[in-house]
Design an enzyme around this catalytic site. Structure first.
Site, mmCIF file in Angstrom:
data_model
loop_
_atom_site.group_PDB
_atom_site.id
_atom_site.type_symbol
_atom_site.label_atom_id
_atom_site.label_comp_id
_atom_site.label_asym_id
_atom_site.label_seq_id
_atom_site.Cartn_x
_atom_site.Cartn_y
_atom_site.Cartn_z
ATOM 1 N N SER A 182 6.465 2.186 8.191
ATOM 2 C CA SER A 182 7.882 2.581 8.111
ATOM 3 C C SER A 182 8.758 1.404 7.684
ATOM 4 O O SER A 182 9.794 1.134 8.297
ATOM 5 C CB SER A 182 8.370 3.151 9.451
ATOM 6 O OG SER A 182 7.750 4.396 9.685
ATOM 7 N N PRO A 183 8.364 0.689 6.622
ATOM 8 C CA PRO A 183 9.159 -0.478 6.217
ATOM 9 C C PRO A 183 10.537 -0.098 5.670
ATOM 10 O O PRO A 183 11.402 -0.964 5.552
ATOM 11 C CB PRO A 183 8.299 -1.121 5.107
ATOM 12 C CG PRO A 183 7.506 0.008 4.542
ATOM 13 C CD PRO A 183 7.223 0.913 5.711
ATOM 14 N N ASP A 217 -3.037 3.871 2.755
ATOM 15 C CA ASP A 217 -3.077 3.801 4.215
ATOM 16 C C ASP A 217 -3.120 5.213 4.792
ATOM 17 O O ASP A 217 -2.183 5.987 4.627
ATOM 18 C CB ASP A 217 -1.825 3.070 4.726
ATOM 19 C CG ASP A 217 -1.873 2.917 6.232
ATOM 20 O OD1 ASP A 217 -2.607 2.026 6.693
ATOM 21 O OD2 ASP A 217 -1.220 3.707 6.942
ATOM 22 N N GLY A 245 0.837 -1.199 0.000
ATOM 23 C CA GLY A 245 0.000 0.000 0.000
ATOM 24 C C GLY A 245 0.866 1.242 0.000
ATOM 25 O O GLY A 245 2.094 1.173 0.196
ATOM 26 N N LEU A 246 0.223 2.358 -0.206
ATOM 27 C CA LEU A 246 0.926 3.637 -0.175
ATOM 28 C C LEU A 246 0.583 4.348 1.133
ATOM 29 O O LEU A 246 -0.587 4.639 1.394
ATOM 30 C CB LEU A 246 0.467 4.493 -1.372
ATOM 31 C CG LEU A 246 1.118 5.870 -1.517
ATOM 32 C CD1 LEU A 246 2.616 5.735 -1.825
ATOM 33 C CD2 LEU A 246 0.433 6.669 -2.627
ATOM 34 N N PHE A 279 6.189 10.485 -1.629
ATOM 35 C CA PHE A 279 5.448 11.501 -2.366
ATOM 36 C C PHE A 279 6.148 11.776 -3.688
ATOM 37 O O PHE A 279 5.910 12.778 -4.330
ATOM 38 C CB PHE A 279 5.291 12.766 -1.497
ATOM 39 C CG PHE A 279 4.272 12.552 -0.411
ATOM 40 C CD1 PHE A 279 2.939 12.871 -0.632
ATOM 41 C CD2 PHE A 279 4.610 11.957 0.781
ATOM 42 C CE1 PHE A 279 1.973 12.624 0.329
ATOM 43 C CE2 PHE A 279 3.653 11.699 1.754
ATOM 44 C CZ PHE A 279 2.329 12.040 1.531
ATOM 45 N N LYS A 322 -7.743 5.224 10.587
ATOM 46 C CA LYS A 322 -7.434 4.830 11.979
ATOM 47 C C LYS A 322 -8.159 5.735 12.964
ATOM 48 O O LYS A 322 -8.239 6.952 12.768
ATOM 49 C CB LYS A 322 -5.918 4.882 12.217
ATOM 50 C CG LYS A 322 -5.142 4.071 11.198
ATOM 51 C CD LYS A 322 -3.654 4.006 11.456
ATOM 52 C CE LYS A 322 -2.925 3.407 10.261
ATOM 53 N NZ LYS A 322 -2.571 4.382 9.213
ATOM 54 N N TYR A 343 -3.536 12.022 10.574
ATOM 55 C CA TYR A 343 -2.629 12.604 9.577
ATOM 56 C C TYR A 343 -3.133 13.967 9.084
ATOM 57 O O TYR A 343 -2.388 14.723 8.468
ATOM 58 C CB TYR A 343 -2.444 11.670 8.365
ATOM 59 C CG TYR A 343 -1.911 10.288 8.691
ATOM 60 C CD1 TYR A 343 -1.358 10.000 9.936
ATOM 61 C CD2 TYR A 343 -1.948 9.265 7.748
ATOM 62 C CE1 TYR A 343 -0.884 8.727 10.229
ATOM 63 C CE2 TYR A 343 -1.472 7.998 8.038
ATOM 64 C CZ TYR A 343 -0.943 7.733 9.284
ATOM 65 O OH TYR A 343 -0.479 6.471 9.569
ATOM 66 N N GLY A 345 12.385 2.025 7.234
ATOM 67 C CA GLY A 345 13.182 2.394 8.400
ATOM 68 C C GLY A 345 13.128 3.869 8.748
ATOM 69 O O GLY A 345 13.969 4.366 9.501
ATOM 70 N N HIS A 370 -5.834 3.163 16.395
ATOM 71 C CA HIS A 370 -4.478 3.635 16.066
ATOM 72 C C HIS A 370 -3.447 3.235 17.132
ATOM 73 O O HIS A 370 -2.328 2.853 16.821
ATOM 74 C CB HIS A 370 -4.518 5.161 15.888
ATOM 75 C CG HIS A 370 -3.477 5.703 14.966
ATOM 76 N ND1 HIS A 370 -3.679 6.777 14.144
ATOM 77 C CD2 HIS A 370 -2.207 5.312 14.733
ATOM 78 C CE1 HIS A 370 -2.583 7.033 13.460
ATOM 79 N NE2 HIS A 370 -1.677 6.152 13.784
HETATM 80 P P1 A2P Z 1 9.988 10.549 -0.575
HETATM 81 O O1 A2P Z 1 8.568 10.909 -0.235
HETATM 82 O O2 A2P Z 1 10.797 11.757 -0.958
HETATM 83 O O3 A2P Z 1 10.088 9.410 -1.565
HETATM 84 P P2 A2P Z 1 8.816 4.911 5.511
HETATM 85 O O4 A2P Z 1 7.647 4.476 4.717
HETATM 86 O O5 A2P Z 1 9.696 3.782 5.958
HETATM 87 O O6 A2P Z 1 8.417 5.777 6.708
HETATM 88 O O7 A2P Z 1 9.742 5.834 4.590
HETATM 89 C C1 A2P Z 1 9.282 7.041 4.067
HETATM 90 C C2 A2P Z 1 10.464 7.896 3.637
HETATM 91 O O8 A2P Z 1 11.294 7.153 2.719
HETATM 92 C C3 A2P Z 1 10.039 9.142 2.921
HETATM 93 O O9 A2P Z 1 10.897 10.169 3.401
HETATM 94 C C4 A2P Z 1 10.303 8.862 1.450
HETATM 95 O O10 A2P Z 1 10.693 10.047 0.800
HETATM 96 C C5 A2P Z 1 11.458 7.870 1.505
HETATM 97 N N1 A2P Z 1 11.394 6.864 0.430
HETATM 98 C C6 A2P Z 1 10.312 6.276 -0.090
HETATM 99 N N2 A2P Z 1 10.649 5.374 -1.030
HETATM 100 C C7 A2P Z 1 11.996 5.400 -1.101
HETATM 101 C C8 A2P Z 1 12.936 4.700 -1.891
HETATM 102 N N3 A2P Z 1 12.565 3.799 -2.790
HETATM 103 N N4 A2P Z 1 14.266 4.995 -1.709
HETATM 104 C C9 A2P Z 1 14.661 5.905 -0.796
HETATM 105 N N5 A2P Z 1 13.805 6.605 -0.019
HETATM 106 C C10 A2P Z 1 12.491 6.353 -0.164
#
Ligand code: A2P
Length: 311
Positions: A219-220, A51, A21-22, A274, A85, A56, A222, A118
């Site tokens: 936060s997959p 999601d 999901g996004l 984003f 949530k 939010y 990290g 939540h």
């Molecule tokens: P961005 O919106 O500029 O792509 P998480 O889901 O673990 O919380 O991570 C979200 C963060 O990871 C956002 O800051 C997003 O920034 C960045 N991100 C998302 N996809 C990638 C990716 N493929 N490579 C590096 N950073 C990513």
């Protein structure tokens, strides 16, 4: 088993959830309209699972994007799986439906696909403040039994405002309290928790699997690396040399490696982005089996404490 971004994972109540999901949590840096454009781009790229959450503060924008993509014929409502949530100021049973109706009004939709509690803790009831505080800035907690909140969520499912119900940020003891409710009508279909190789949740995942509860990982990748919750001396996950090496071997990015790891171990993921290029990259993570390698990464003491998040 989830093999690709479009595969769906069965839920205990007979519904199913798309494996990737996004995430729509947005930083304060985004301006009004950015979320609409990002979610529209996500749906165009192929995301069908979005999601979100009342907390939010952007469900109006997410709803606008969903409705625009329905109106232009890209998707039908039933193609979209939207999660919202129940925020912590609405845990009193008499506030639950009110919160859900607020979400539906923001979205301008008739139902949400999945509604999660939540957090298992309650804050002082409030429809205005997300973090109600006293005159000294101290967060105001409330004493609500989350099992009673759960019963109110079951009623929302019964009247069709939500298709499936679950929880978020529950540990295994808290999940058991819900599962052991004497008048339980519906089990939580999922537990959404922070999950990535530095916090792999392996014990909780095993427990959830044993109860047919899907673990959804937020936060997959990290992040966020917010010093409020994180010991920032820990290296960024996506810079981990093991991930980089694996990525080079398979011509994938570190982000694709960590997402593939989750998909292979049956964890549904909701990476946030984003940026359309990265959104696309995050859906394209097919890779030979990687999980056995990633389970050897260190499990860091990741979050500081719940108190520091909400304090
Ligand atoms: P961005 O919106 O500029 O792509 P998480 O889901 O673990 O919380 O991570 C979200 C963060 O990871 C956002 O800051 C997003 O920034 C960045 N991100 C998302 N996809 C990638 C990716 N493929 N490579 C590096 N950073 C990513």
């Amino acid at each position: 088993m989830i093999y690709s971004a479009d595969d769906r994972c069965p839920l205990d109540d007979g519904n199913s959830i798309p494996g990737i999901g996004l995430g729509t949590f947005s930083s304060d840096k985004l301006v009004k309209g950015d979320v609409v454009e990002a979610v529209k781009a996500g749906i165009e790229i192929g995301y069908r699972h979005l999601d979100g959450a009342l907390m939010y503060g952007n469900e109006d924008e997410v709803g606008e994007a969903i409705r625009a993509k329905i109106a232009d014929g890209t998707v039908k409502r039933e193609d979209i799986f939207y999660t919202s949530k129940l925020w912590m100021t609405y845990l009193s049973p008499n506030m639950v439906r009110k919160a859900l109706e607020k979400t539906l009004k923001s979205l301008q939709l008739d139902y949400v696909d999945l509604y999660l509690m939540h957090w298992p803790m309650a804050l002082k009831p409030s429809e205005e403040e997300i973090f109600p505080r006293d005159a000294n800035g101290k967060l105001l907690l409330d004493d609500v039994d989350f099992c009673e909140t759960w019963a109110a969520m079951e009623c929302c499912k019964e009247v069709g405002l939500v298709r499936s119900i679950g929880v978020s940020n529950f540990n295994h003891r808290q999940l058991e309290m819900v599962l052991k409710m004497p008048n339980l009508k519906y089990k939580p279909v999922c537990n959404q928790v922070e999950c990535h190789p530095y916090l792999n949740q392996s014990k909780l995942l095993k427990f959830c699997k044993s109860k047919n509860i899907v673990l959804v990982g937020y936060s997959p990748l990290g992040t966020p690396r917010n010093p409020k919750y994180l010991n920032t001396s820990i290296p960024p996950l996506l810079n981990d040399p093991v991930l980089k090496k694996l990525g080079e071997k398979h011509h994938k990015t570190a982000a694709q490696v960590v997402l593939r790891y989750q998909v292979q171990r049956g964890v549904v993921v909701v990476p946030k982005s984003f940026n359309p290029g990265r959104m696309k990259q995050n859906r394209e993570q097919t890779l030979p089996h990687a999980s056995s390698t990633l389970d050897i990464l260190p499990v860091w003491v990741w979050t500081v404490s719940v108190g520091s998040i909400f304090g």
